[in-house]
Design an enzyme around this catalytic site. Structure first.
Site, mmCIF file in Angstrom:
data_model
loop_
_atom_site.group_PDB
_atom_site.id
_atom_site.type_symbol
_atom_site.label_atom_id
_atom_site.label_comp_id
_atom_site.label_asym_id
_atom_site.label_seq_id
_atom_site.Cartn_x
_atom_site.Cartn_y
_atom_site.Cartn_z
ATOM 1 N N ARG A 97 9.944 10.461 -6.317
ATOM 2 C CA ARG A 97 11.084 9.537 -6.234
ATOM 3 C C ARG A 97 11.834 9.337 -7.552
ATOM 4 O O ARG A 97 13.047 9.193 -7.562
ATOM 5 C CB ARG A 97 10.620 8.161 -5.726
ATOM 6 C CG ARG A 97 10.194 8.181 -4.277
ATOM 7 C CD ARG A 97 9.707 6.806 -3.869
ATOM 8 N NE ARG A 97 9.102 6.837 -2.557
ATOM 9 C CZ ARG A 97 8.178 5.980 -2.157
ATOM 10 N NH1 ARG A 97 7.765 5.018 -2.959
ATOM 11 N NH2 ARG A 97 7.671 6.062 -0.949
ATOM 12 N N CYS A 126 9.232 1.566 1.306
ATOM 13 C CA CYS A 126 9.740 0.832 2.484
ATOM 14 C C CYS A 126 10.385 -0.516 2.133
ATOM 15 O O CYS A 126 11.420 -0.891 2.696
ATOM 16 C CB CYS A 126 8.622 0.638 3.504
ATOM 17 S SG CYS A 126 7.012 0.303 2.780
ATOM 18 N N HIS A 241 8.099 -5.554 7.451
ATOM 19 C CA HIS A 241 8.069 -6.210 6.141
ATOM 20 C C HIS A 241 9.189 -7.255 6.089
ATOM 21 O O HIS A 241 10.294 -7.014 6.589
ATOM 22 C CB HIS A 241 8.335 -5.202 5.017
ATOM 23 C CG HIS A 241 7.233 -4.213 4.776
ATOM 24 N ND1 HIS A 241 6.015 -4.240 5.407
ATOM 25 C CD2 HIS A 241 7.191 -3.136 3.936
ATOM 26 C CE1 HIS A 241 5.259 -3.247 4.964
ATOM 27 N NE2 HIS A 241 5.957 -2.558 4.072
HETATM 28 N N1 LIG Z 1 3.164 3.290 6.269
HETATM 29 C C1 LIG Z 1 4.349 2.989 5.766
HETATM 30 O O1 LIG Z 1 4.993 1.972 6.148
HETATM 31 C C2 LIG Z 1 4.974 3.867 4.749
HETATM 32 C C3 LIG Z 1 6.300 3.616 4.394
HETATM 33 C C4 LIG Z 1 6.906 4.434 3.439
HETATM 34 C C5 LIG Z 1 6.196 5.471 2.891
HETATM 35 N N2 LIG Z 1 4.899 5.696 3.244
HETATM 36 C C6 LIG Z 1 4.205 6.831 2.618
HETATM 37 O O2 LIG Z 1 3.993 7.843 3.606
HETATM 38 C C7 LIG Z 1 2.781 8.538 3.336
HETATM 39 C C8 LIG Z 1 1.872 8.492 4.563
HETATM 40 O O3 LIG Z 1 1.594 7.143 4.894
HETATM 41 P P1 LIG Z 1 0.922 6.726 6.291
HETATM 42 O O4 LIG Z 1 0.996 5.255 6.286
HETATM 43 O O5 LIG Z 1 1.496 7.505 7.423
HETATM 44 O O6 LIG Z 1 -0.619 7.218 6.043
HETATM 45 P P2 LIG Z 1 -1.739 7.594 7.123
HETATM 46 O O7 LIG Z 1 -1.533 6.851 8.401
HETATM 47 O O8 LIG Z 1 -3.017 7.427 6.405
HETATM 48 O O9 LIG Z 1 -1.483 9.167 7.424
HETATM 49 C C9 LIG Z 1 -1.762 10.174 6.459
HETATM 50 C C10 LIG Z 1 -1.414 11.544 7.021
HETATM 51 O O10 LIG Z 1 -1.661 12.519 6.018
HETATM 52 C C11 LIG Z 1 -2.490 13.536 6.547
HETATM 53 N N3 LIG Z 1 -3.341 14.178 5.534
HETATM 54 C C12 LIG Z 1 -4.328 13.601 4.807
HETATM 55 N N4 LIG Z 1 -4.936 14.548 4.039
HETATM 56 C C13 LIG Z 1 -4.299 15.711 4.296
HETATM 57 C C14 LIG Z 1 -4.463 17.055 3.843
HETATM 58 N N5 LIG Z 1 -5.419 17.385 2.961
HETATM 59 N N6 LIG Z 1 -3.652 18.026 4.340
HETATM 60 C C15 LIG Z 1 -2.694 17.708 5.255
HETATM 61 N N7 LIG Z 1 -2.501 16.467 5.724
HETATM 62 C C16 LIG Z 1 -3.285 15.477 5.254
HETATM 63 C C17 LIG Z 1 -3.341 12.820 7.580
HETATM 64 O O11 LIG Z 1 -3.930 13.769 8.454
HETATM 65 P P3 LIG Z 1 -5.342 13.469 9.222
HETATM 66 O O12 LIG Z 1 -4.999 12.591 10.386
HETATM 67 O O13 LIG Z 1 -5.807 14.822 9.613
HETATM 68 O O14 LIG Z 1 -6.228 12.782 8.207
HETATM 69 C C18 LIG Z 1 -2.267 11.947 8.230
HETATM 70 O O15 LIG Z 1 -1.498 12.723 9.124
HETATM 71 C C19 LIG Z 1 2.187 7.881 2.076
HETATM 72 O O16 LIG Z 1 2.604 8.615 0.950
HETATM 73 C C20 LIG Z 1 2.824 6.507 2.085
HETATM 74 O O17 LIG Z 1 2.908 5.957 0.796
HETATM 75 C C21 LIG Z 1 4.282 4.934 4.172
#
Ligand SMILES: NC(=O)c1ccc[n+]([C@@H]2O[C@H](COP(=O)([O-])OP(=O)(O)OC[C@H]3O[C@@H](n4cnc5c(N)ncnc54)[C@H](OP(=O)(O)O)[C@@H]3O)[C@@H](O)[C@H]2O)c1
Length: 340
Positions: A97, A126, A241
């Site tokens: 970013r 977010c 949020h």
């Molecule tokens: N949640 C929010 O509101 C939000 C908002 C803005 C930005 N973000 C950002 O978006 C990203 C994901 O957040 P999330 O909340 O969706 O997390 P999450 O629910 O924990 O999902 C993580 C994802 O990454 C995958 N992953 C983990 N290790 C991996 C690997 N070695 N190779 C390929 N894929 C892998 C996981 O796959 P598996 O299911 O196979 O483990 C899952 O699909 C983060 O960087 C977070 O900071 C999140």
């Protein structure tokens, strides 16, 4: 167009797939990527099932677009590899970013920043995202000197494991059972409020989330001279949020003028009739793509300050929807390097 969705099984990734479907995103092929743990699983995507693939040198070629939400480490390693292989990457993690040659884009606020991309575009944090959607019309109309923002952030902002933790803890409290030890957050989140979102890195007295809000707001608005002070707080809400923003404008701006301005702004819906109990609520914002703004009122302690209450769905506009909107803009502006 061939599209990779990296992190497709996660909270953001699965929302990206849902938003693409709702918006009839023009993709001939969508390939969901996740970790080895999920490889081979199928994801129901309406008329077709998508099979989850693990990241490997062999699996990443031939994509026009890659939407990443698998965390910073995966983005650090794999986003440049997808970009080198010809895709334009839209990354949800914080990894890219603040890089000088990576545009940080909110579709309603600074779409023109996309024109300078070099293969990677970053999606903001977010909390910052929903706040700048409301700040941009104010900046354009009256200038902004300073913003003091306090967030009330939902647990889905930390991913699926945090949603599960709140659920398990709440059940234990309600059933008067001993609580499982906190795993995701440093303290119990059920029936609690935690003034720490992410970590206090290297002895800093602001958290990494607060630093992101302050830096990213300035970068997206293209104004280094705006003062931003942030306090980020985790609350036991599943999705949505809420941000209390105190905005000091350069020129006078009345609450009524601000309300009118925001009512006509893209991506914003004004919900502001407090006498009748109408103001933005996290449960109302959940599932929506617009940012809700209300409680617009004069700060009695400063004639150029307004207070606003800004609520958005962290998984949708705060992440997935903006990523898909940015992907659409890349297509409209002819900025995809379509694979032969
Ligand atoms: N949640 C929010 O509101 C939000 C908002 C803005 C930005 N973000 C950002 O978006 C990203 C994901 O957040 P999330 O909340 O969706 O997390 P999450 O629910 O924990 O999902 C993580 C994802 O990454 C995958 N992953 C983990 N290790 C991996 C690997 N070695 N190779 C390929 N894929 C892998 C996981 O796959 P598996 O299911 O196979 O483990 C899952 O699909 C983060 O960087 C977070 O900071 C999140």
């Amino acid at each position: 167009m061939r599209v990779a969705v990296v992190g497709a099984t996660g909270a953001v990734g699965s929302t990206i797939l849902g938003v693409m479907r709702e918006r009839s995103f023009a993709a001939e092929e969508i390939v969901p990527f996740a970790s080895e743990r999920s490889a081979g699983r199928t994801i129901d995507w309406g008329e077709r099932d998508l099979e989850v693939v693990a990241l490997s040198a062999e699996s990443i070629g031939g994509f026009d677009l890659a939407l990443f939400s698998a965390g910073s480490q995966i983005s650090a390693e794999w986003a440049p590899r997808f970009a080198d292989a010809g895709a334009v990457v839209v990354d949800n993690s914080s990894q890219w970013r603040m890089h000088e040659d990576v545009p940080l884009v909110v579709s309603e606020v600074n779409p023109e920043a996309l024109d300078s991309h070099r293969g990677i575009v970053a999606n903001p944090n977010c909390t910052t995202m929903q706040t700048v959607v409301a700040l941009k019309p104010i900046l354009d109309a009256a200038g902004i000197e300073r913003v003091v923002m306090s967030s009330y952030q939902a647990v889905s902002g930390t991913g699926q494991k945090a949603v599960d933790e709140l659920h398990r803890q709440a059940e234990a409290v309600l059933e008067a059972r001993e609580l499982p030890a906190p795993g995701v957050y440093p303290h119990q989140i059920a029936f609690n409020v935690i003034p720490q979102v992410e970590s206090f890195k290297d002895g800093d007295d602001y958290t990494t989330e607060e630093r992101k809000c302050m830096r990213e707001t300035r970068k997206i608005l293209g104004r280094d001279d705006i003062g931003v002070s942030a306090t980020c707080v985790r609350v036991p809400v599943y999705t949505g949020h809420s941000v209390s923003a105190n905005v000091q404008t350069r020129d006078p701006l009345s609450p009524d003028e601000c309300r009118d301005l925001l009512a006509g702004a893209p991506g914003v819906t004004v919900v502001d009739d407090p006498a009748n109990g109408l103001y933005p609520l996290a449960i109302d914002a959940a599932g929506r793509d617009d940012v809700l703004v209300g409680r617009i009122r004069r700060d009695p302690s400063h004639e150029h300050c307004l207070n606003l209450w800004i609520v958005g769905d962290n998984l949708r506009k705060g992440a997935a929807t903006n990523a898909v909107q940015v992907a659409e803009l890349l297509g409209v502006r002819g900025l995809l390097r379509l694979a032969a």
